[in-house]
Design a protein around this motif. Structure first.
Motif, mmCIF file in Angstrom:
data_model
loop_
_atom_site.group_PDB
_atom_site.id
_atom_site.type_symbol
_atom_site.label_atom_id
_atom_site.label_comp_id
_atom_site.label_asym_id
_atom_site.label_seq_id
_atom_site.Cartn_x
_atom_site.Cartn_y
_atom_site.Cartn_z
ATOM 1 N N GLU A 380 39.832 48.110 52.769
ATOM 2 C CA GLU A 380 41.143 47.508 52.487
ATOM 3 C C GLU A 380 41.460 47.570 50.999
ATOM 4 O OE1 GLU A 380 42.493 44.046 54.494
ATOM 5 O OE2 GLU A 380 41.652 44.688 56.411
ATOM 6 N N PHE A 381 40.429 47.420 50.182
ATOM 7 C CA PHE A 381 40.657 47.537 48.745
ATOM 8 C C PHE A 381 41.118 48.957 48.412
ATOM 9 C CE2 PHE A 381 40.043 47.783 44.293
ATOM 10 C CZ PHE A 381 40.194 46.495 43.823
ATOM 11 N N LEU A 382 40.450 49.954 49.004
ATOM 12 C CA LEU A 382 40.822 51.352 48.738
ATOM 13 C C LEU A 382 42.219 51.678 49.276
ATOM 14 C CD1 LEU A 382 37.469 53.243 49.469
ATOM 15 C CD2 LEU A 382 38.443 52.671 47.233
ATOM 16 N N GLU A 383 42.655 50.909 50.270
ATOM 17 C CA GLU A 383 44.021 51.089 50.781
ATOM 18 C C GLU A 383 45.045 50.539 49.823
ATOM 19 O OE1 GLU A 383 45.026 49.892 54.911
ATOM 20 O OE2 GLU A 383 42.865 49.969 55.229
ATOM 21 N N GLY A 384 44.563 49.783 48.823
ATOM 22 C CA GLY A 384 45.485 49.186 47.866
ATOM 23 C C GLY A 384 45.958 47.808 48.301
ATOM 24 N N LYS A 385 45.313 47.265 49.341
ATOM 25 C CA LYS A 385 45.719 45.928 49.809
ATOM 26 C C LYS A 385 45.091 44.850 48.949
ATOM 27 C CE LYS A 385 46.238 46.832 54.738
ATOM 28 N NZ LYS A 385 45.506 46.745 55.985
ATOM 29 N N LYS A 386 45.762 43.714 48.891
ATOM 30 C CA LYS A 386 45.186 42.570 48.194
ATOM 31 C C LYS A 386 44.238 41.852 49.154
ATOM 32 C CE LYS A 386 48.882 41.566 44.897
ATOM 33 N NZ LYS A 386 48.410 42.593 43.975
ATOM 34 N N LEU A 387 43.106 41.394 48.639
ATOM 35 C CA LEU A 387 42.135 40.709 49.499
ATOM 36 C C LEU A 387 42.349 39.198 49.408
ATOM 37 C CD1 LEU A 387 38.932 42.774 48.540
ATOM 38 C CD2 LEU A 387 40.585 43.216 50.361
ATOM 39 N N PRO A 388 42.635 38.540 50.543
ATOM 40 C CA PRO A 388 42.921 37.103 50.527
ATOM 41 C C PRO A 388 41.827 36.263 49.866
ATOM 42 C CG PRO A 388 43.202 37.994 52.745
ATOM 43 C CD PRO A 388 42.725 39.117 51.889
ATOM 44 N N GLY A 389 40.555 36.645 50.088
ATOM 45 C CA GLY A 389 39.430 35.895 49.520
ATOM 46 C C GLY A 389 39.367 35.979 48.004
ATOM 47 N N VAL A 390 40.058 36.944 47.434
ATOM 48 C CA VAL A 390 40.104 37.076 45.974
ATOM 49 C C VAL A 390 41.378 36.417 45.453
ATOM 50 C CG1 VAL A 390 40.153 38.705 44.045
ATOM 51 C CG2 VAL A 390 38.808 39.241 46.092
ATOM 52 N N GLU A 391 42.472 36.652 46.173
ATOM 53 C CA GLU A 391 43.776 36.128 45.743
ATOM 54 C C GLU A 391 43.772 34.618 45.521
ATOM 55 O OE1 GLU A 391 46.677 37.984 44.977
ATOM 56 O OE2 GLU A 391 44.980 39.359 44.923
ATOM 57 N N VAL A 392 43.012 33.884 46.359
ATOM 58 C CA VAL A 392 43.036 32.419 46.293
ATOM 59 C C VAL A 392 42.267 31.850 45.096
ATOM 60 C CG1 VAL A 392 43.297 32.114 48.792
ATOM 61 C CG2 VAL A 392 40.995 32.180 47.810
ATOM 62 N N LEU A 393 41.523 32.688 44.386
ATOM 63 C CA LEU A 393 40.691 32.176 43.290
ATOM 64 C C LEU A 393 41.530 31.938 42.030
ATOM 65 C CD1 LEU A 393 37.622 34.528 43.897
ATOM 66 C CD2 LEU A 393 38.023 32.235 44.815
ATOM 67 N N TYR A 394 41.034 31.103 41.152
ATOM 68 C CA TYR A 394 41.758 30.767 39.921
ATOM 69 C C TYR A 394 41.911 31.998 39.038
ATOM 70 C CZ TYR A 394 41.494 25.616 40.323
ATOM 71 O OH TYR A 394 41.646 24.307 40.706
ATOM 72 N N ASP A 395 43.112 32.161 38.477
ATOM 73 C CA ASP A 395 43.330 33.268 37.537
ATOM 74 C C ASP A 395 42.665 32.946 36.212
ATOM 75 O OD1 ASP A 395 44.857 34.851 39.229
ATOM 76 O OD2 ASP A 395 46.695 33.742 38.749
ATOM 77 N N LYS A 396 42.285 33.998 35.526
ATOM 78 C CA LYS A 396 41.658 33.829 34.184
ATOM 79 C C LYS A 396 42.689 33.308 33.214
ATOM 80 C CE LYS A 396 37.403 35.682 33.114
ATOM 81 N NZ LYS A 396 36.720 36.805 33.727
#
Ligand SMILES: Nc1ncnc2c1ncn2[C@@H]1O[C@H](COP(=O)(O)OP(=O)(O)OP(=O)(O)O)[C@@H](O)[C@H]1O
Ligand SMILES: O=C(O)[C@H](O)COP(=O)(O)O
Length: 396
Positions: A380-396
């Motif tokens: 899914e990452f190689l498809e260019g999709k955003k991964l929900p488990g990453v999206e929910v984490l705090y931004d730097k």
């Protein structure tokens, strides 16, 4: 290109209860013994770091697909045992995932101690990303860490929902996976060569489409190549072909031409009347597949052609075997590709359980820059999709 999410380095965990979601979805044999503990080992840096920082660890994972019911077959008990051995401490096994008893066990943890919850998929609410269930999980801890890259493409309660209730950061494995994959996709040293194989085109259409816009060459092998051969008007005999994807394969070939991307398909294949160990394969030209036989591997000429392309690469990404590599002699093409990737000296990223197994079979795993712990997630990452488990984490 680096992950723009906070990690465990950015939060104070001393004396705190930390909920760590890992992907301990490991293969077990019929005696429920773990046959490959790679995914457990891959999470150790995060777990050790948190312990050293004085955190109290509540570790959670899914195992298989138990369909929302308690089922001993999918219990994480064998994992608790293996994790105890690897960490060199007793990992406490919770009898459940949520509830008063688990809360009590979590509350009694001392800094550096580890509690492993039962399989989160014993509750149907997990996969439904039920907010109430996510809240119950969150009640066990004060900080949420997602280190489950392999499950990051799932928007489930323990991979995504829980982050609504706790400060949420990435673990080291998550960070490493995202950093390697982003570097390959967004900032590859060229030439950039992608190798895609495996059974079906339909599983990887999105990947091929996305990669066409990024790579210098795309090498296609495995069962999915047959659908492309058919699109070229070749006879494919009894080979695995997705008839309803033949037009799409033709479109992808035209698109590659328009974009100036080199798309390489098998020029010869190994055929046999059936998939059986020891059946002598016969090599034929890609346009000469006999009516009663199946293409089960790329041929020697193709392996050489792919090898030459791979050796020129500075960046390689590989997903999916070149043939039915589980059954000898149809593993040769896949092993040849694994060797070429290893010899290329390119920055190489390999994902998908089968390609990883092939790299190990070819004994070149130590020459691969990054072996991903994620199958579906890396695709899914190689498809260019955003991964929900990453999206929910705090931004730097
Ligand atoms: N020519 C072929 N004909 C039929 N099956 C093939 C052929 N080539 C490869 N396969 C099968 O494809 C399967 C792997 O395909 P899949 O798309 O699942 O790969 P993957 O992405 O590496 O795996 P994973 O699911 O672990 O991520 C293997 O079981 C292999 O035997
Ligand atoms: O093995 C995997 O790819 C991950 O653990 C995800 O498992 P799933 O496909 O059952 O969600």
């Amino acid at each position: 290109m680096f992950m723009n999410k906070k990690t465990i380095r950015d939060v104070e965990v001393k004396g705190k209860k930390v909920f760590v979601r890992v992907d301990f979805n490991v293969p077990l044999n019929e005696n429920r013994e773990i046959t490959d503990d790679t995914r457990i080992r891959a999470a150790l840096p995060t777990l050790q770091y948190l312990r050293e920082q004085g955190a109290k660890l509540i570790v959670a994972s899914h195992l298989g697909r138990p369909k929302g019911q308690f089922n001993e077959k999918y219990s994480l008990k064998p994992v608790a045992k293996r994790l105890s051995e690897l960490l060199g401490i007793e990992v406490k096994m919770a009898p459940d995932v949520v509830g008063p008893e688990v809360e009590k066990m979590a509350g009694e943890l001392q800094p550096g101690e580890v509690l492993l919850l039962e399989n989160v998929r014993f509750y149907p609410e997990e996969e439904k990303n039920d907010p109430e269930f996510a809240r119950k999980l969150a009640r066990l801890a004060e900080i949420y860490v997602n280190d489950a890259f392999g499950a990051a493409h799932r928007a489930h309660a323990s991979t995504a929902g829980i982050a609504s209730y706790l400060p949420a950061v990435a673990g080291f494995l998550m960070e490493k996976e995202i950093n390697f994959l982003s570097r390959v996709l967004n900032n590859p040293e060229r030439p950039f060569v992608a190798i895609i194989g495996g059974a079906k085109v339909s599983d990887k259409i999105g990947v091929i489409e996305n990669l066409l816009g990024k790579v210098d060459a795309l090498l296609i092998g495995g069962g999915m190549a047959n659908t492309f051969l058919k699109a070229m008007g070749y006879e494919t005999g009894k080979s695995l072909v997705e008839e309803d994807k033949v037009n799409l394969a033709r479109e992808l070939m035209n698109k590659a031409k328009e974009m100036g991307v080199k798309l390489l398909l098998p020029i010869d294949v190994v055929v046999a009347p059936k998939i059986e160990a020891g059946v002598p394969g016969k090599t034929v030209a890609a346009d000469g597949i006999p009516a009663e036989e199946m293409a089960l591997d790329i041929g020697e000429k193709t392996a050489k052609l792919f090898r030459e392309e791979i050796l020129k690469a500075k960046t390689v990404v590989w997903n999916g075997p070149m043939g039915v590599f589980e059954v000898e002699p149809f593993d040769r093409g896949t092993v040849a590709v694994a060797e070429a990737v290893a010899e290329s000296g390119a920055l190489s990223v390999v994902g998908g359980g089968d390609s990883v197994a092939a790299v190990e079979k070819a004994k070149v795993a130590d020459k691969i820059t990054h072996i991903s712990t994620g199958g579906g997630a890396s695709l899914e990452f190689l498809e260019g999709k955003k991964l929900p488990g990453v999206e929910v984490l705090y931004d730097k």
